[in-house]
Design an enzyme around this catalytic site. Structure first.
Site, PDB file in Angstrom:
ATOM      1  N   CYS A   1      -2.240   0.524   7.251  1.00 44.87           N
ATOM      2  CA  CYS A   1      -1.418   1.304   6.826  1.00 44.87           C
ATOM      3  C   CYS A   1      -1.347   2.844   8.038  1.00 44.87           C
ATOM      4  CB  CYS A   1      -1.949   2.498   5.778  1.00 44.87           C
ATOM      5  SG  CYS A   1      -1.670   1.102   4.073  1.00 44.87           S
TER       6      CYS A   1
ATOM      7  N   GLU B   1       0.820   4.371   1.337  1.00 45.55           N
ATOM      8  CA  GLU B   1       0.832   4.826   2.652  1.00 45.55           C
ATOM      9  C   GLU B   1       1.977   3.920   3.472  1.00 45.55           C
ATOM     10  OE1 GLU B   1      -3.500   5.086   1.181  1.00 45.55           O
ATOM     11  OE2 GLU B   1      -1.852   3.622   1.534  1.00 45.55           O
TER      12      GLU B   1
ATOM     13  N   HIS C   1       1.072  -1.231  -0.038  1.00 48.21           N
ATOM     14  CA  HIS C   1      -0.054  -0.007  -0.026  1.00 48.21           C
ATOM     15  C   HIS C   1       0.847   1.151   0.177  1.00 48.21           C
ATOM     16  CE1 HIS C   1      -3.969  -1.934   1.893  1.00 48.21           C
ATOM     17  NE2 HIS C   1      -3.177  -2.911   1.090  1.00 48.21           N
TER      18      HIS C   1
ATOM     19  N   CYS D   1      -5.759   3.030   5.351  1.00 51.91           N
ATOM     20  CA  CYS D   1      -6.788   1.894   5.876  1.00 51.91           C
ATOM     21  C   CYS D   1      -6.023   1.536   7.344  1.00 51.91           C
ATOM     22  CB  CYS D   1      -6.644   0.810   4.798  1.00 51.91           C
ATOM     23  SG  CYS D   1      -4.694   0.005   4.983  1.00 51.91           S
TER      24      CYS D   1
END
Length: 156
Positions: A90, A59, A57, A87
């Site tokens: 993250c 982030e 991800h 999310c």
């Protein structure tokens, strides 16, 4: 430089470009940038599918890089602009990074309309007392990216 004075539109625009690049590549449409002193210092786009790695991800990847490449006082003066609210995974990883703020476009409360699921907890709750979470910013453009993506094809 005060992050309130950053060029928010430009930085979010770059996060959107990265989200579109991810989608074009076959990944989900998420992109993020790190900004310090109103200058881009790092960027990432989602690579979960193409790298076959759930940790990719943008982030989380940027939080990891920031912890390796920036001193704590530098991270505390850094803002993350991200196409979609981080999310819980993250946001949890971002606790250690200790960024000044996270600026998102599409909220976790909105993403469920596209993905079919809502996050069990929002980023602001996870990052409370560590990092300010600001958003939505440039929400319509962020939502446009998700509307254009074929979410049904990526559900497992």
């Amino acid at each position: 430089m005060d992050p309130d004075d950053f060029d928010h539109e430009s930085h979010m625009g770059r996060a959107f470009e990265l989200a579109r690049e991810a989608a074009d590549r076959g990944d989900r449409p998420f992109g993020s940038v790190l900004v310090r002193d109103d200058r881009l210092v790092a960027s990432a786009s989602n690579r979960v599918v193409t790298e076959d790695d759930v940790r990719r991800h943008p982030e989380l990847h940027l939080a990891y890089r920031a912890c390796r490449e920036l001193e704590p006082d530098e991270r505390a003066e850094t803002a993350m602009y991200t196409s979609t609210e981080p999310c819980p995974m993250c946001a949890g990883g971002m606790i250690r990074a200790g960024f000044d703020r996270v600026v998102y476009s599409v909220g976790g409360d909105e993403i469920g309309a596209y993905t079919g699921s809502d996050p069990p907890v929002r980023a602001a709750t996870i990052l409370e007392g560590v990092t300010d979470v600001v958003g939505p910013v440039s929400n319509e453009e962020g939502r446009r990216i998700h509307r254009a993506f074929d979410w049904a094809a990526t559900r497992e």
